[in-house]
Every structure is written in C-alpha cells, then in structure tokens.
Design a protein around this motif. Sequence first.
Motif, PDB file in Angstrom:
ATOM      1  N   THR A  34      78.139  62.108   4.449  1.00 29.96           N
ATOM      2  CA  THR A  34      77.753  62.179   5.856  1.00 29.96           C
ATOM      3  C   THR A  34      78.971  62.329   6.757  1.00 29.96           C
ATOM      4  OG1 THR A  34      77.670  59.741   5.850  1.00 29.96           O
ATOM      5  CG2 THR A  34      75.591  60.913   5.642  1.00 29.96           C
ATOM      6  N   SER A  35      80.098  61.740   6.362  1.00 26.45           N
ATOM      7  CA  SER A  35      81.329  61.897   7.146  1.00 26.45           C
ATOM      8  C   SER A  35      81.811  63.337   7.117  1.00 26.45           C
ATOM      9  CB  SER A  35      82.419  60.967   6.617  1.00 26.45           C
ATOM     10  OG  SER A  35      82.077  59.612   6.818  1.00 26.45           O
ATOM     11  N   VAL A  36      81.724  63.966   5.936  1.00 24.32           N
ATOM     12  CA  VAL A  36      82.126  65.372   5.828  1.00 24.32           C
ATOM     13  C   VAL A  36      81.219  66.245   6.689  1.00 24.32           C
ATOM     14  CG1 VAL A  36      82.272  67.336   4.250  1.00 24.32           C
ATOM     15  CG2 VAL A  36      83.155  65.102   3.548  1.00 24.32           C
ATOM     16  N   LEU A  37      79.927  65.970   6.665  1.00 20.56           N
ATOM     17  CA  LEU A  37      78.992  66.732   7.492  1.00 20.56           C
ATOM     18  C   LEU A  37      79.259  66.504   8.973  1.00 20.56           C
ATOM     19  CD1 LEU A  37      75.769  66.082   5.410  1.00 20.56           C
ATOM     20  CD2 LEU A  37      76.849  68.306   5.744  1.00 20.56           C
ATOM     21  N   ALA A  38      79.582  65.272   9.348  1.00 15.71           N
ATOM     22  CA  ALA A  38      79.887  64.993  10.748  1.00 15.71           C
ATOM     23  C   ALA A  38      81.170  65.680  11.190  1.00 15.71           C
ATOM     24  CB  ALA A  38      80.008  63.478  10.958  1.00 15.71           C
ATOM     25  N   ALA A  39      82.096  65.866  10.252  1.00 16.69           N
ATOM     26  CA  ALA A  39      83.392  66.451  10.601  1.00 16.69           C
ATOM     27  C   ALA A  39      83.332  67.962  10.723  1.00 16.69           C
ATOM     28  CB  ALA A  39      84.430  66.054   9.556  1.00 16.69           C
ATOM     29  N   ILE A  40      82.657  68.639   9.787  1.00 22.59           N
ATOM     30  CA  ILE A  40      82.707  70.109   9.787  1.00 22.59           C
ATOM     31  C   ILE A  40      81.334  70.748   9.852  1.00 22.59           C
ATOM     32  CG2 ILE A  40      84.905  70.154   8.561  1.00 22.59           C
ATOM     33  CD1 ILE A  40      83.451  70.697   6.003  1.00 22.59           C
ATOM     34  N   GLY A  41      80.279  69.965   9.993  1.00 21.08           N
ATOM     35  CA  GLY A  41      78.949  70.531  10.184  1.00 21.08           C
ATOM     36  C   GLY A  41      78.343  71.091   8.922  1.00 21.08           C
ATOM     37  N   THR A  42      77.611  72.190   9.060  1.00 21.80           N
ATOM     38  CA  THR A  42      76.854  72.763   7.947  1.00 21.80           C
ATOM     39  C   THR A  42      77.747  73.146   6.782  1.00 21.80           C
ATOM     40  OG1 THR A  42      75.253  73.639   9.548  1.00 21.80           O
ATOM     41  CG2 THR A  42      75.190  74.549   7.326  1.00 21.80           C
ATOM     42  N   ALA A  43      78.984  73.547   7.044  1.00 22.37           N
ATOM     43  CA  ALA A  43      79.905  73.892   5.950  1.00 22.37           C
ATOM     44  C   ALA A  43      80.144  72.702   5.031  1.00 22.37           C
ATOM     45  CB  ALA A  43      81.222  74.394   6.519  1.00 22.37           C
ATOM     46  N   GLY A  44      79.881  71.504   5.552  1.00 23.89           N
ATOM     47  CA  GLY A  44      80.042  70.314   4.719  1.00 23.89           C
ATOM     48  C   GLY A  44      79.117  70.295   3.527  1.00 23.89           C
ATOM     49  N   LEU A  45      77.976  71.010   3.614  1.00 25.72           N
ATOM     50  CA  LEU A  45      77.072  71.108   2.469  1.00 25.72           C
ATOM     51  C   LEU A  45      77.780  71.735   1.274  1.00 25.72           C
ATOM     52  CD1 LEU A  45      73.887  72.410   4.333  1.00 25.72           C
ATOM     53  CD2 LEU A  45      74.325  70.067   3.571  1.00 25.72           C
ATOM     54  N   ILE A  46      78.530  72.805   1.527  1.00 23.61           N
ATOM     55  CA  ILE A  46      79.250  73.485   0.460  1.00 23.61           C
ATOM     56  C   ILE A  46      80.402  72.619  -0.046  1.00 23.61           C
ATOM     57  CG2 ILE A  46      80.605  75.527  -0.124  1.00 23.61           C
ATOM     58  CD1 ILE A  46      79.013  77.063   1.947  1.00 23.61           C
ATOM     59  N   VAL A  47      81.119  71.979   0.880  1.00 19.55           N
ATOM     60  CA  VAL A  47      82.242  71.120   0.492  1.00 19.55           C
ATOM     61  C   VAL A  47      81.760  69.976  -0.387  1.00 19.55           C
ATOM     62  CG1 VAL A  47      84.016  69.551   1.355  1.00 19.55           C
ATOM     63  CG2 VAL A  47      83.605  71.721   2.518  1.00 19.55           C
ATOM     64  N   ASN A  48      80.681  69.329  -0.001  1.00 22.52           N
ATOM     65  CA  ASN A  48      80.136  68.228  -0.800  1.00 22.52           C
ATOM     66  C   ASN A  48      79.691  68.706  -2.179  1.00 22.52           C
ATOM     67  OD1 ASN A  48      80.508  66.269   1.171  1.00 22.52           O
ATOM     68  ND2 ASN A  48      78.498  66.626   2.087  1.00 22.52           N
ATOM     69  N   LEU A  49      79.068  69.869  -2.217  1.00 30.91           N
ATOM     70  CA  LEU A  49      78.603  70.411  -3.491  1.00 30.91           C
ATOM     71  C   LEU A  49      79.777  70.672  -4.427  1.00 30.91           C
ATOM     72  CD1 LEU A  49      76.195  71.482  -5.138  1.00 30.91           C
ATOM     73  CD2 LEU A  49      76.591  73.723  -4.098  1.00 30.91           C
ATOM     74  N   ILE A  50      80.857  71.227  -3.889  1.00 33.24           N
ATOM     75  CA  ILE A  50      82.024  71.529  -4.719  1.00 33.24           C
ATOM     76  C   ILE A  50      82.680  70.248  -5.220  1.00 33.24           C
ATOM     77  CG2 ILE A  50      84.363  72.486  -4.673  1.00 33.24           C
ATOM     78  CD1 ILE A  50      83.333  74.656  -2.812  1.00 33.24           C
ATOM     79  N   ILE A  51      82.881  69.287  -4.319  1.00 33.68           N
ATOM     80  CA  ILE A  51      83.586  68.054  -4.687  1.00 33.68           C
ATOM     81  C   ILE A  51      82.785  67.230  -5.692  1.00 33.68           C
ATOM     82  CG2 ILE A  51      84.407  65.831  -3.827  1.00 33.68           C
ATOM     83  CD1 ILE A  51      85.177  67.223  -1.241  1.00 33.68           C
ATOM     84  N   PHE A  52      81.519  67.028  -5.429  1.00 33.54           N
ATOM     85  CA  PHE A  52      80.751  66.084  -6.224  1.00 33.54           C
ATOM     86  C   PHE A  52      80.053  66.699  -7.432  1.00 33.54           C
ATOM     87  CE2 PHE A  52      81.071  64.016  -2.069  1.00 33.54           C
ATOM     88  CZ  PHE A  52      81.498  62.750  -2.456  1.00 33.54           C
TER      89      PHE A  52
END
Length: 426
Positions: free
Chosen positions: A316-334
């Motif tokens: 949720t912090s990643v999503l709050a920081a960069i918005g919709t692009a956080g979906l891709i970032v979370n998917l890659i990291i986790f």
Amino acid sequence: MRWVFPIVVVTLLASLLGVMYLDYVVDPEKNLHNFPIALVNQDVGDTLGAPGQQKYVNFGDQVVDGLSKAVPTDKIDLRVVGLNESQQQMQSAQVYGTIIVPGDFSKRLGNLGVGSVVPGDIERPIITLQTNPRTGAFATAIAQRFGNEALTQVDALVGKQLTDQVRAQLAPPPGGPPAPELSGATRITLSHPLNIVVDQYRPLPGGSGEGLTAFFYSLLLLLVGMVGAMIIHQLIDSALGYLPTEWGPWTVHNPPTQISRLRTLLLKWAAVATLAVIVSAVYLGIADALGMQIDRPLALFLYGAFVIIAVGFTCTSVLAAIGTAGLIVNLIIFIVLGLPSSGGTVPIEATPRYFGWLANFEPMHQVFLGTRAILYFNGNGAAGLSRGVWMTVLGLVIGIVLGLVVTRYYDRRGLQRKPVGAKQMA
C-alpha cells in the motif's frame, strides 16, 4: 498510439517472468554450487596384517581423503565435522545430507579381507548416507545422487586397496609354493567391499506434502498480503471518490472526500492489519481441516499475520507513492523475483548464482525460511525463523517509513489527488 504502451509493458513483464522462472529450473545440476554436505568419520582404525607384519590402518581417513578429492569443490561444500555437529546442522537445515563412516569401519574391512581367504561369516563395512528430507524433496534427491556417485568412487578405491592388501598377505616367501589364486567371487567381493546405506534423518510426518507445504503456505501468506493490499487500495479509493466503481454496465463515482493522503494510507493500513489477523486464522483452520501437519499452530498464526501485515503495508505504501505503477512494482518484487529465489522448490545452491543474491533480501525467501522452521524444525531460530522474523521486521519498517514519508511530503506540498490541470480543492 495508446494501445501500444500496455502491450510493450506486458511483453517486457512476460519476458522477465520467462527468464526468472525458466532459468532457475532448466538445469539445476549445471547450476549446482556450494551445496552443503556433512562428512563424519568415526572410524577408530585397526591393526591388520599377519603376525610380525602388523600395522595400524585407518580406512576412514582414506575415505575422507578420497571423497575430498572426488568431490567437485565448485559444486559441493563438503564439511568434515563430528557427529554432534552434523546433527545440529541437520536439525537447523544448514546441510542437506550427512555421510557417516562408523567406528568399526577399518575392523570390518580387515575382517572382510581375512574372510575372503578364511572360511567364516563376515559382514561388509557400512557407510551411511543420511538425507535431510525436511529441507525439501529436490534437495534430498540431489544429496542422494551426489552420495551415490561419490561413494561409488570411494567403494572402487577402497576395494583396490583391500584387494592389494589381501594379495600381499597371500604372497609366498621367497622359494615357497605359489600363492593360491583368488576366486572370481572373492575378487568381486573385494573390489566392491562397501555396503552403502541410504537413510532419512528425521523423516517428515504425514501431511507435509513431501516438504512442499512450507513453500505453498508461504506463497499464500505473500499473495494475500500483496493481493489483499491492492484490493483494499482500490476499494477504499473508490469509496472515497478517487476511483470509479463498475458494476456490470453501470459506473458509480462518488464525490471526492476531503481527506489527506496520510489519513487515507492509515485507513488502508488498519484494513490490512484486520485482514491479516482474520486470514491467518482462516488459513490455519483450513490447513488443520485438510490434515496438514502443524506442530506449533500459535507460532504459525502469529508469524502468518505478521507477514501479511508487513507485505500489505509495504504494497500500500508503494501504491501511495507512485500510484497505479505500483501494481507492476509490487508484482515484480513479490512474485516475479520472489518465487524463483525463494528456495522453496529448488534449493538456492542449485540455481544460477544471481538467485542467491536475490535471496539475501527478496521477501519470499525470508518468509519461506520462517515458515519452514515453524513447520519442520520445531521453530528453531537457526533453521531460519530468526532470519525470517527479523527480515520481516525490516520489511515492515521500510514499508511504514516509505508510506509515512511520501504521503506526508505530498500533503505538505499540497499535492492533492486530482486530475492533472484541475484546480486545488478549497
């Protein structure tokens, strides 16, 4: 054109998925490195030979030397240790198997040599290969394959030495009658004198999925933390009027609520924490109902809730920081980087080396170590629980700090959640 961008993004993401998921499983034997195996030599030696020609020998030392030379050091980390230390390393998942040379090894070899020319019952000397099934089925298979190959070479080496020794004992004195010829059966027995026994150290109980329940339980915790955070993010933003909600052909878009980014994030964190406690209890109940072996249910419940909170807060912090692009970032990291570097199916030592680097910080590996320690190693901290807990704490701290700093910065700068070019809210 606008439709080209999502195709490019998905193609790149799919390519990364293909590399990560295929590279770690295509050729584990080729990627094998630093695979830890313990070697225990308990042989006390023996005095062999005819009267007047006796000498002390220790065939166990020769086995150790032979294995040290036969083992490819770039692939196998052969650790010569005592029995107690080897058991401690097996109990804490530090080694995948142990080769044990018993205390009467030289004595039995000597008896085998004598028995080859003197009638009587004899027993072949035993070398035991203990596998560690709690480290996973794939790791156990690699340990067993290595043991069979290495000990076969040692068997041939010891057999040659034993055959030479028997021939020397049968050699006649100068001018005496010729020595009796060894029979074919005797030569076969002497050339392969070892009885290699494969045994399991602390076999897994039923309901352990051959060592895979830890991996899949860890995956569930990670998925519910990440996917749950994304769903909570979407639904709360929709309820607050920042995203439209579609119900079939209808679209509902509530008026935006006057609320800061920080308060919105705190609201999402509260929902994630509540979700974590509930789902961790639900998973525990489902696992128990399905007959999954759980010796420490309270520890698994607490650790599961903690993992979901840490992953959910960070997402949720990643999503709050960069918005919709956080979906891709979370998917890659986790998921994209996390699953193949987890060590849950193929051990890290049998994957390309960069997976070992990823395993130093990738969340999935830390969660797997903690879960495996609880399920298979009685919550042993050295087996991975300590690392799993502290790395989860670190991940939670990173997620909290990121969310607080970014949302507070946006609020202070007056960067409200609005379309680009729109006027500020009153």
